[in-house]
Write a protein that holds these residues in place. Structure first.
Motif, PDB file in Angstrom:
ATOM      1  N   GLY A 675      -0.801  -6.860  -4.877  1.00 34.90           N
ATOM      2  CA  GLY A 675      -0.908  -5.449  -5.215  1.00 34.90           C
ATOM      3  C   GLY A 675      -0.928  -5.142  -6.696  1.00 34.90           C
ATOM      4  O   GLY A 675      -1.168  -3.998  -7.084  1.00 34.90           O
ATOM      5  N   ASN A 676      -0.688  -6.138  -7.560  1.00 29.33           N
ATOM      6  CA  ASN A 676      -0.678  -5.928  -9.012  1.00 29.33           C
ATOM      7  C   ASN A 676      -1.981  -6.451  -9.605  1.00 29.33           C
ATOM      8  O   ASN A 676      -2.068  -7.618 -10.007  1.00 29.33           O
ATOM      9  CB  ASN A 676       0.522  -6.630  -9.646  1.00 29.33           C
ATOM     10  N   HIS A 677      -2.983  -5.615  -9.619  1.00 34.02           N
ATOM     11  CA  HIS A 677      -4.294  -6.058 -10.072  1.00 34.02           C
ATOM     12  C   HIS A 677      -4.314  -6.240 -11.583  1.00 34.02           C
ATOM     13  O   HIS A 677      -3.741  -5.439 -12.347  1.00 34.02           O
ATOM     14  CB  HIS A 677      -5.370  -5.040  -9.678  1.00 34.02           C
ATOM     15  N   SER A 678      -5.002  -7.302 -11.991  1.00 36.31           N
ATOM     16  CA  SER A 678      -5.293  -7.484 -13.414  1.00 36.31           C
ATOM     17  C   SER A 678      -6.567  -6.720 -13.742  1.00 36.31           C
ATOM     18  O   SER A 678      -7.203  -6.132 -12.860  1.00 36.31           O
ATOM     19  CB  SER A 678      -5.469  -8.967 -13.722  1.00 36.31           C
ATOM     20  N   ARG A 679      -6.964  -6.733 -14.995  1.00 36.82           N
ATOM     21  CA  ARG A 679      -8.186  -6.040 -15.372  1.00 36.82           C
ATOM     22  C   ARG A 679      -9.386  -6.646 -14.638  1.00 36.82           C
ATOM     23  O   ARG A 679     -10.286  -5.920 -14.187  1.00 36.82           O
ATOM     24  CB  ARG A 679      -8.385  -6.133 -16.885  1.00 36.82           C
ATOM     25  N   LYS A 680      -9.384  -7.969 -14.509  1.00 27.66           N
ATOM     26  CA  LYS A 680     -10.515  -8.645 -13.865  1.00 27.66           C
ATOM     27  C   LYS A 680     -10.558  -8.338 -12.371  1.00 27.66           C
ATOM     28  O   LYS A 680     -11.616  -7.990 -11.826  1.00 27.66           O
ATOM     29  CB  LYS A 680     -10.410 -10.156 -14.095  1.00 27.66           C
ATOM     30  N   PHE A 684     -13.253  -6.286 -10.064  1.00 31.69           N
ATOM     31  CA  PHE A 684     -13.871  -6.911  -8.886  1.00 31.69           C
ATOM     32  C   PHE A 684     -13.709  -6.022  -7.652  1.00 31.69           C
ATOM     33  O   PHE A 684     -14.653  -5.832  -6.866  1.00 31.69           O
ATOM     34  CB  PHE A 684     -13.252  -8.281  -8.636  1.00 31.69           C
ATOM     35  N   VAL A 685     -12.516  -5.471  -7.477  1.00 28.30           N
ATOM     36  CA  VAL A 685     -12.280  -4.601  -6.328  1.00 28.30           C
ATOM     37  C   VAL A 685     -13.171  -3.365  -6.407  1.00 28.30           C
ATOM     38  O   VAL A 685     -13.729  -2.911  -5.395  1.00 28.30           O
ATOM     39  CB  VAL A 685     -10.788  -4.211  -6.269  1.00 28.30           C
ATOM     40  N   ARG A 686     -13.338  -2.804  -7.610  1.00 29.29           N
ATOM     41  CA  ARG A 686     -14.232  -1.655  -7.751  1.00 29.29           C
ATOM     42  C   ARG A 686     -15.673  -2.024  -7.425  1.00 29.29           C
ATOM     43  O   ARG A 686     -16.432  -1.215  -6.877  1.00 29.29           O
ATOM     44  CB  ARG A 686     -14.126  -1.087  -9.170  1.00 29.29           C
ATOM     45  N   ALA A 716     -10.084   1.399  -0.561  1.00 26.48           N
ATOM     46  CA  ALA A 716     -10.055   1.798  -1.971  1.00 26.48           C
ATOM     47  C   ALA A 716      -8.682   2.345  -2.355  1.00 26.48           C
ATOM     48  O   ALA A 716      -8.142   2.045  -3.429  1.00 26.48           O
ATOM     49  CB  ALA A 716     -11.141   2.840  -2.232  1.00 26.48           C
ATOM     50  N   LEU A 717      -8.097   3.147  -1.453  1.00 28.13           N
ATOM     51  CA  LEU A 717      -6.772   3.706  -1.713  1.00 28.13           C
ATOM     52  C   LEU A 717      -5.724   2.604  -1.812  1.00 28.13           C
ATOM     53  O   LEU A 717      -4.837   2.644  -2.683  1.00 28.13           O
ATOM     54  CB  LEU A 717      -6.419   4.681  -0.597  1.00 28.13           C
ATOM     55  N   ALA A 718      -5.826   1.609  -0.928  1.00 27.71           N
ATOM     56  CA  ALA A 718      -4.865   0.506  -0.950  1.00 27.71           C
ATOM     57  C   ALA A 718      -4.960  -0.297  -2.240  1.00 27.71           C
ATOM     58  O   ALA A 718      -3.973  -0.927  -2.658  1.00 27.71           O
ATOM     59  CB  ALA A 718      -5.083  -0.403   0.254  1.00 27.71           C
ATOM     60  N   ASN A 719      -6.134  -0.293  -2.867  1.00 25.36           N
ATOM     61  CA  ASN A 719      -6.323  -1.049  -4.112  1.00 25.36           C
ATOM     62  C   ASN A 719      -6.236  -0.153  -5.353  1.00 25.36           C
ATOM     63  O   ASN A 719      -6.724  -0.515  -6.422  1.00 25.36           O
ATOM     64  CB  ASN A 719      -7.678  -1.767  -4.083  1.00 25.36           C
TER      65      ASN A 719
END
Length: 947
Positions: A675-680, A684-686, A716-719
Motif C-alpha cells: 500500500g506504500n507506493h513509490s514514485r515508480k 505504473f499503477v496510473r 484506482a481508489l485502493a491505489n
C-alpha cells in the motif's frame, strides 16, 4: 420528514457484528447438541421418510412407465425391431447369458461394410415405425406354396436400369411394403417381398455397388426375422407375450406356435433358388428354438454347406459374413459351426484370382485393385467372429495358413484387422517379414503397413524392435508417389512415432510429410488426415516448450491454407494448451507461437460469425492470457496486455478479460508495496488505470461498461488514485441515461431495471468510502447520481426508482455516522475529512429530505385499486428502512413509521405473515439496552385481521 436525517440511529457496527456472530455460534452449538443426541435409527428413519417432491407429484409412477404399461402389441413389435440393441443383441449389455461376448462388442456388420467399402454414399437406413394394426396370423393358408416362386418379373426388371440413388429408394419402398403387408395380415405377400429382395443378392452386374446393396437388403431380412419372431412369441393360449431367452425350450411354446413355425420353414424350404432360400432361412434362424433344442445347432452346418453351392466368390463371402452375424446373434456358443464356415472360406479363397472372376472383371471394365477392396468388410467380420476371445495359438495357426496360401495380402490384412492388437504387436517383426514376401496382386503393401500401424497404436511392440519396426515401415511409406496413399498411411504411423520416440524422430516424420504433401498443393485434398496428425502430436507432447521446439511443427501448420480448417487446428492447439499447461509461462517461444495461433483465430471473426463461435474463440484466447505471467516484471506484463489489446480488439470478452487482468496487476503491485507506493509504482499503477479507462469505451455491452467502470474505480481508489477514481465514477454516472429499457440476455429481451438496481446498490456501497473532492462541494457524486436517477425514464408501473431511493437513504444514513462501516487503507473517507461537521450533516439532511419526499409522493400515486398491493409492499419496505436506520425516539419519525404501518394494512393487501414476524422482531429488540422506546412503538402497531 426533515427530522429523519438528523435523527438517524447511531450505529455501533462492531457491537452489532459481534452480536450477530454470537447468535450464529449459539445456533451451531444447538445443532451440534441435537446431532449428538440423535441416534442412528432416528437418522435412518428420517432419511427413509424423505419424500422426493418430483416423485410425489407423479404418485410413484412416471408417464413413460404408464405409457409402456398400456402399449399395444404392434407398437411393442415395432420397438423390438427398431431398437439397435435388438438388432445386434451381441451389443446388448443386459444379455446375461454371454457376458464374455457382450463385454467387448464388435461393430455391426452393416456399419462395417459401409465404413470399409467407401463405394457408395449410402446412409444408414433406420426402419420406420410399423403400422398400428395388431399382428394377427391368418387362420388358413390362402395361397399355395408354388406361388412363392412366382417372382414379380416386372419389379425385378425395374431395378436393372436405375441410378444408384433410385435403386436405394426402390429398396426402401420394398422395405416399407414389407411392413405394410405384415401389418395388414398379408404374411405371404411379405414373404414374397423378402424373396424378391434376396434374389437381388445374386446379381453382380454392378459389382462395385454390391456391399452397399448387401447392407440395404439384409436390413429387410432383419425386419422380416424380427416380425416373425414376434408373432411366434405372441402365439400363446393366453395371447400373452413372452421372450426367447437362452434358457427357452420348445416346451415353453404351445402347439399353435410350433405349427405356425414349422409351416413357415416349409414355405421357405420350397423356394427353388439357392441364394434367396439361404438368406430367408438364415434371417429366421432364431425361430428354430420353437421346434427343438438342437434346431439351431443342426441348422448352422446345413446352411454352411448350402453356401458351397454359390459360385461367385464375392457373393459367397458376403453370405458367409451374414451367416456369421446371425450365428453370433442367436448362438454365440456354437463357434464350431462358424469355424467350419471359416475354413470353407479358406479352401475356396483362391477362386478370387480364378479365370471366371477375371473374365467378369474384363466384361465390367473393373481393375483388380478396385475389385479386391470389396472383400475386406465381409472378410473382417468373418475373421472377427472366429478370433473373438480366441487363444493366441489361433493367430499362430492363421499365420501358417497365410504362408501356405502365398502370404496373400488380402488375407493377411484381414488377419491383422481381426485379432487382438496385443497379439499382433508381439509378432510385429514376423508380420513385417510376411508383408515383405506377400503377393500384392492388387492389394498394395502400404495398406498392410497401415493395418499394422493401427494395431501398434493400440498395443506396444517389444522395446528392442520398436526402432526397426519404424524404419521398415517408413521405407515403404516414404516411397509412395500417390499423395493420398502416402498420407493415409503416414497418419497412422505418426501416432506410433509420437508414442515411442523423441521430438527428433517426430520432426523427421513431419518433415517427410511436408516434403510429400507440398508439391502441387496436394495438402489441399488431405486436410482431415493432416488434422489427425496435429491432434496426435499434441496428444503426446504436453510440454509446449518441447512441442514448439520441434523445427517442422510450425511449417507443418502452414500447410493449412483453408481458413476454416486452419482455425479448427488452432482451436485444437489452444484446447490442449489450456488442458495440459499447469503453470503460468513466460517462455518467449511459447508466447510467440501461441500469439500467432490466437491471432489466426481472432482474424477469422467477421460479421457472419455466430455468437457461439465468438464465445468459444474468446474462451480459448482468455485461457491463454490467464496462463501468461512474467512474475515480478510487472511492466513486461502490462506490455503484453497492451499488445494483446491491439491483436484481439474484435472479441469483446477478450477485452473484458484484459481489463480484469490489468486491474489485478495493479492490485498485485499494491500488495507487493504493501500500500506504500513509490514514485515508480505510483506511475505504473496510473498507467494501469489509464489502460482500463481507454479500453472500456470500446465495449458495446452497456452493463459490462458500467460494472467495469465501477470495478476499475474501486481499484484506482485502493491505489490512492483519487482523481482517476472520480473520473471512473463520473463516467459510470454519465452512462446511466444510455441504459435501454430492454436488454438482450442470452438471446432473450429482458427488462433492464432490475439489473440497473443491482448495479446502483453496488455503486452506493462504494460511494460510502469515496472522499469528496475539495473543489466540487459536499457529496458531489451522490448529487450527480440522484439527478441522473431523477431524469431517467422509468417504466410506468415500475417501483424500481423508489427502491433505489430507499437504498440512497441507507447510504445517507451510513454517511451520517461518526465512523463508517468500512474503509480503504490509506484513503481518508468523509468521516475522517468532516469529523461529524454540522455543515456536512446539514447537506446530508437536505438530500434525505428530498429523497423521502420523492418516496412519499410515489406512495400517494399508488392509491388506486390496481396499485394497492404495490402501495402496501412499498410502505412496509419503507417502514423497515426507518426501523433499521432511523432513531425512533424522535416523535415525528415515530409517528411516520406508525402511519406507514397502517398504510401497509389499510386495504387488506399486506402480507400478514411478514408483518407478524416484523412485530415479533420489534418486541424482541425492545428488550435490548437503549431500545426500550420500541416497547411503546409495538403497542401502537396493531395487526389487522381479515374477515
Amino acid at each position: 420528514i426533515s427530522v429523519f436525517p438528523v435523527h438517524s440511529r447511531n450505529r455501533n457496527y462492531k457491537a452489532e457484528f459481534a452480536s450477530c456472530r454470537l447468535e450464529a455460534v449459539t445456533e451451531s452449538k444447538t445443532k451440534k447438541v441435537t446431532r449428538k443426541g440423535s441416534t442412528s435409527s432416528t437418522s435412518s428413519s428420517s432419511s427413509s421418510s424423505m419424500v422426493d417432491p418430483l416423485s410425489s407429484v407423479l404418485d410413484g409412477t412416471d408417464p413413460l412407465s404408464m405409457f409402456a404399461a398400456t402399449a399395444d402389441p404392434a407398437a411393442l413389435a415395432a420397438a423390438t425391431v427398431m431398437c439397435p440393441s435388438h438388432r445386434h443383441p451381441w451389443r446388448d449389455r443386459d444379455n446375461k447369458s454371454h457376458p464374455s461376448w457382450d463385454s467387448n462388442p464388435m461393430p455391426p456388420l452393416g456399419v462395417l461394410v459401409l465404413e470399409k467399402s467407401h463405394l457408395c454414399d449410402v446412409n444408414s437406413f433406420c426402419l420406420g415405425r410399423a403400422g398400428t394394426a395388431a399382428f394377427a396370423m391368418s387362420e388358413k393358408v390362402r395361397t399355395r406354396l408354388e406361388e412363392l416362386d412366382d417372382f414379380e418379373e416386372g419389379s425385378q426388371k425395374e431395378l436393372l436400369n436405375l441410378t444408384q440413388q433410385d435403386y436405394v429408394n426402390r429398396i426402401e419402398e420394398l422395405n416399407q411394403s414389407l411392413k405394410d403387408a405384415w401389418a395388414s395380415d398379408q404374411k405371404v405377400k411379405a414373404l414374397k417381398i423378402v424373396i424378391q429382395c434376396s434374389k437381388l443378392l445374386s446379381d453382380t452386374s454392378v459389382i462395385q455397388f454390391y456391399p452397399s446393396k448387401f447392407v440395404l437388403i439384409t436390413d429387410i431380412l432383419d425386419t422380416f426375422g424380427k416380425y416373425l419372431s414376434y408373432i411366434l412369441r405372441f402365439r400363446r393360449a393366453d395371447e400373452s407375450y413372452f421372450c426367447i431367452t437362452d434358457h427357452f425350450s420348445p416346451e415353453n411354446a404351445n402347439d399353435t406356435a410350433k405349427e405356425t413355425c414349422l409351416n413357415w420353414f416349409f414355405k421357405i424350404a420350397s423356394i427353388r433358388e439357392l441364394i434367396p432360400r439361404f438368406y430367408v432361412e438364415a434371417s429366421i434362424l432364431k425361430c428354430n428354438k420353437f421346434l427343438s433344442k438342437t434346431g439351431i445347432s443342426e441348422c448352422l452346418p446345413r446352411l454352411t454347406c448350402m453356401i458351397r453351392g454359390i459360385g461367385d466368390p464375392l457373393v459367397s463371402v458376403y453370405a458367409r459374413a451374414y451367416l456369421c452375424r446371425v450365428g453370433m446373434e442367436v448362438a454365440p456358443h456354437l463357434k464350431e459351426s462358424l469355424n467350419k464356415n471359416f475354413f470353407d472360406f479358406l479352401l475356396t479363397f483362391k477362386q478370387i484370382h480364378g479365370d471366371t472372376v477375371q473374365n467378369q472383371l474384363v466384361v465390367q471394365g473393373v481393375e483388380l485393385p478396385s475389385y479386391l477392396p470389396l472383400y475386406p468388410p465381409a472378410m473382417d467380420w468373418i475373421f472377427q467372429c472366429i478370433s473373438y476371445h480366441a487363444p493366441e495359438t489361433l493367430l499362430t495357426e492363421m499365420m501358417e495358413r497365410c504362408k501356405k496360401l502365398g502370404n496373400n495380402a488380402l488375407l493377411l490384412n484381414s488377419v491383422m484387422s481381426a485379432f487382438r492388437a496385443e497379439f499382433i504387436a508381439t509378432r510385429s517383426m514376423d508380420f513385417i517379414g510376411m508383408i515383405k514376401e506377400c503377393d500384392e496382386s492388387g492389394f498394395p503393401k502400404h495398406l498392410l503397413f497401415r493395418s499394422l500401424g493401427l494395431n501398434l497404436a493400440l498395443a506396444d511392440p517389444p522395446e528392442s524392435d520398436r526402432l526397426q519396426i519404424l524404419n521398415e515401415a517408413w521405407k515403404v511409406i516414404t516411397k509412395l508417389k500417390n499423395p493420398q496413399d502416402y498420407i493415409n498411411c503416414a497418419e497412422v504411423w505418426v501416432e506410433y512415432t509420437c508414442k515411442h520416440f523423441t521430438k527428433r524422430e517426430v520432426n523427421t516424420v513431419l518433415a517427410d510429410v511436408i516434403k510429400h504433401m507440398t508439391p502441387d498443393r496436394a495438402f489441399e485434398d488431405s486436410y482431415p488426415q493432416l488434422q489427425l496428425i496435429i491432434k496426435k502430436v499434441i496428444a503426446y507432447f504436453h510440454d509446449f516448450s518441447v512441442l514448439f521446439s520441434v523445427e517442422k511443427f510450425l511449417p507443418f501448420l502452414d500447410m493449412f491454407q483453408k481458413e476454416s480448417v486452419r482455425v479448427e487446428v488452432c482451436k485444437c492447439i489452444m484446447e490442449a494448451f489450456i488442458k495440459h499447461q499447469q503453470e503460468p509461462t513466460k517462455d518467449p517461444v511459447i508466447l510467440n507461437a501461441l500469439l500467432h495461433v490466437c491471432k489466426t483465430m481472432h482474424d477469422s471473426v467477421n460479421a457472419l460469425t455466430l455468437e457461439d463461435e465468438k464465445r468459444m474463440l474468446s474462451y480459448l484466447i482468455n485461457g491463454f492470457i490467464k496462463m501468461v505471467s512474467f512474475g515480478r516484471d510487472f511492466e513486461q506484463q502490462l506490455s503484453f496486455y497492451v499488445e494483446s489489446r491491439s491483436m484481439f480488439c474484435n472479441l469483446e470478452p477478450v477485452l473484458v478479460q484484459l481489463i480484469h487482468s490489468v486491474n489485478r496487476l495493479a492490485m498485485e503491485t499494491r500488495k507487493v508495496m504493501k500500500g506504500n507506493h513509490s514514485r515508480k509504482t505510483a506511475a505504473f499503477v496510473r498507467a494501469c488505470v489509464a489502460y482500463c479507462f481507454i479500453t472500456i469505451p470500446s465495449l458495446t455491452g452497456i452493463f459490462t461498461r458500467l460494472n467495469l467502470y465501477l470495478h476499475s474505480g474501486q481499484v484506482a481508489l485502493a491505489n490512492q488514485c483519487l482523481s482517476q477514481a472520480d473520473a471512473f465514477f463520473k463516467a459510470a454516472i454519465s452512462l446511466i441515461p444510455e441504459v435501454p429499457k430492454m436488454i438482450n440476455i442470452e438471446g432473450k429481451m429482458r427488462p433492464s431495471e432490475s439489473f440497473l438496481l443491482e448495479f446502483l446498490c453496488n455503486f452506493f456501497s462504494t460511494l460510502l468510502i469515496v472522499p469528496d473532492h475539495p473543489e466540487r462541494g459536499v457529496l458531489f457524486l451522490v448529487r450527480e447520481l440522484l439527478n441522473v436517477i431523477q431524469d431517467y425514464t422509468w417504466e410506468d408501473n415500475s417501483d424500481e426508482k423508489i427502491r433505489i431511493y430507499t437504498c440512497v437513504l441507507h447510504l445517507l444514513s451510513a454517511m451520517s455516522q461518526e465512523t463508517y462501516l468500512y474503509h480503504i487503507d490509506k484513503v481518508d473517507s468523509n468521516d475522517s475529512l468532516y469529523g461529524g461537521d454540522s455543515k456536512f450533516l446539514a447537506e446530508n439532511n437536505k438530500l434525505c429530505e428530498t429523497v423521502m419526499a420523492q418516496i412519499l409522493e410515489h406512495l400517494k400515486t399508488l392509491a388506486k385499486d390496481e396499485a394497492l398491493k404495490r402501495q402496501s409492499s412499498l410502505g412496509l419496505s419503507f417502514f423497515n428502512s426507518i426501523l433499521a436506520h432511523g432513531d425512533l425516539r424522535n416523535n415525528k419519525l415515530n409517528q411516520l413509521s406508525v402511519n406507514l404501518w397502517h398504510l401497509a394494512q389499510r386495504h387488506g393487501c399486506a402480507d400478514t405473515r411478514t408483518m407478524v414476524k416484523t412485530l415479533e422482531y420489534i418486541k424482541k429488540r425492545s428488550k435490548q439496552p437503549d431500545m426500550t422506546h420500541l416497547t411503546e412503538l409495538a403497542l401502537r402497531l396493531p395487526l389487522q385481521t381479515r374477515t
